[in-house]
Scaffold this motif. Sequence first.
Motif, PDB file in Angstrom:
ATOM      1  N   VAL A 146      53.318  42.508  42.128  1.00  0.00           N
ATOM      2  CA  VAL A 146      52.633  42.702  40.840  1.00  0.00           C
ATOM      3  C   VAL A 146      51.301  41.969  40.846  1.00  0.00           C
ATOM      4  O   VAL A 146      50.259  42.510  40.435  1.00  0.00           O
ATOM      5  CB  VAL A 146      53.517  42.202  39.676  1.00  0.00           C
ATOM      6  CG1 VAL A 146      52.721  42.223  38.361  1.00  0.00           C
ATOM      7  CG2 VAL A 146      54.757  43.062  39.547  1.00  0.00           C
ATOM      8  N   ALA A 147      51.308  40.712  41.317  1.00  0.00           N
ATOM      9  CA  ALA A 147      50.075  39.919  41.367  1.00  0.00           C
ATOM     10  C   ALA A 147      49.043  40.574  42.276  1.00  0.00           C
ATOM     11  O   ALA A 147      47.847  40.637  41.944  1.00  0.00           O
ATOM     12  CB  ALA A 147      50.385  38.502  41.847  1.00  0.00           C
ATOM     13  N   ILE A 148      49.477  41.070  43.423  1.00  0.00           N
ATOM     14  CA  ILE A 148      48.558  41.763  44.336  1.00  0.00           C
ATOM     15  C   ILE A 148      48.040  43.033  43.684  1.00  0.00           C
ATOM     16  O   ILE A 148      46.851  43.368  43.787  1.00  0.00           O
ATOM     17  CB  ILE A 148      49.275  42.082  45.659  1.00  0.00           C
ATOM     18  CG1 ILE A 148      49.581  40.788  46.416  1.00  0.00           C
ATOM     19  CG2 ILE A 148      48.440  43.018  46.524  1.00  0.00           C
ATOM     20  CD1 ILE A 148      50.490  40.971  47.613  1.00  0.00           C
ATOM     21  N   GLY A 149      48.922  43.740  42.988  1.00  0.00           N
ATOM     22  CA  GLY A 149      48.502  44.972  42.314  1.00  0.00           C
ATOM     23  C   GLY A 149      47.433  44.743  41.265  1.00  0.00           C
ATOM     24  O   GLY A 149      46.507  45.548  41.126  1.00  0.00           O
ATOM     25  N   THR A 150      47.537  43.637  40.532  1.00  0.00           N
ATOM     26  CA  THR A 150      46.504  43.342  39.525  1.00  0.00           C
ATOM     27  C   THR A 150      45.154  43.074  40.181  1.00  0.00           C
ATOM     28  O   THR A 150      44.113  43.451  39.645  1.00  0.00           O
ATOM     29  CB  THR A 150      46.908  42.137  38.667  1.00  0.00           C
ATOM     30  OG1 THR A 150      47.100  40.989  39.501  1.00  0.00           O
ATOM     31  CG2 THR A 150      48.181  42.423  37.889  1.00  0.00           C
ATOM     32  N   GLN A 151      45.171  42.425  41.357  1.00  0.00           N
ATOM     33  CA  GLN A 151      43.909  42.164  42.054  1.00  0.00           C
ATOM     34  C   GLN A 151      43.288  43.466  42.562  1.00  0.00           C
ATOM     35  O   GLN A 151      42.076  43.672  42.452  1.00  0.00           O
ATOM     36  CB  GLN A 151      44.124  41.216  43.246  1.00  0.00           C
ATOM     37  CG  GLN A 151      44.990  40.000  42.984  1.00  0.00           C
ATOM     38  CD  GLN A 151      44.593  39.196  41.771  1.00  0.00           C
ATOM     39  OE1 GLN A 151      43.440  38.814  41.611  1.00  0.00           O
ATOM     40  NE2 GLN A 151      45.553  38.928  40.893  1.00  0.00           N
ATOM     41  N   VAL A 152      44.131  44.333  43.106  1.00  0.00           N
ATOM     42  CA  VAL A 152      43.640  45.629  43.588  1.00  0.00           C
ATOM     43  C   VAL A 152      43.108  46.462  42.428  1.00  0.00           C
ATOM     44  O   VAL A 152      42.065  47.114  42.531  1.00  0.00           O
ATOM     45  CB  VAL A 152      44.764  46.383  44.329  1.00  0.00           C
ATOM     46  CG1 VAL A 152      44.305  47.772  44.749  1.00  0.00           C
ATOM     47  CG2 VAL A 152      45.213  45.602  45.556  1.00  0.00           C
TER      48      VAL A 152
END
Length: 288
Positions: free
Chosen positions: A134-140
């Motif tokens: 989820v955290a990586i998805g928000t950055q992407v």
Amino acid sequence: MDVVDLSRFRFASTSIFHFFFVSLTVGLAFLIAVMETFAFLRHERREAYATMTAFFGHLFLINFAVGVVTGIVQEFQFGMNWSEYSRFVGNIFGVPLALEVLMAFFLESTFIGLWWFGKDRLKPWMRLGSIWLVAIGTQVSAFWIVLANAWMHHPVGYAIVDERAVLTDFTAVVLNYKAWLYFAHVQGSAWTVAGFFVLAISAYHLLRGRNVEVFSRSLRIALVFAAVGTVFSATSGHREAQVARVDQPMKFAAMEAQWETSDSPAPWSLVADIDERERENDFSVELP
């Protein structure tokens, strides 16, 4: 008020309101992933960190949902308020918006569901992996949106064909230096907003003596995030402004409320009361 001014007002108000939740959730997702990591690794304090993650997880989900809803409204306004713009640059502008949905939003929404609703069913390492995705998805997600914005400031990799902008070099668009500058600044500001959000809530509960073990730890984590984010936001913002001074001087002049060209270095405006009709400042505090 004419149609253009009304469209500007609607889009500006939607964008400002939407970005409150974007900057908060982008940083908060990463901060909660760190909390979940502490809960996974520190067995002797697992209950405290699990309580902390659950508490701020509720707040994250609420703000994430509001951010999604306001973002959908903003997407519709591209076509409804700025239909001619969408027709002219849609071949380029639509690409990062589509990739944001396909690569980031689906990733975020899927693993948010697994992380939250599967917390009593998934193994701890699976839940930890879910929140980090989820955290990586928000950055992407933030990167693709910033990329679309940066292209408007520094258009690259396109050609005008039949009175429309057509994408010719996707790599040039992705490697647009403006996008990476903006992305760095958005990351710093997101960490700052999320850090101070958790910091304020933790301090509030500590002042009332509630669950001291949990909120004292969340306060320390948030303090580190806020400090790092503040420094990163300030340095990246300064660099961004210096670049704008060179390749977007009119934009920089507008930012600084400077109406007249100066032969010597122009002063820096701290505060200004702007009169757009007369094109002058009724009041300003300047640094030479």
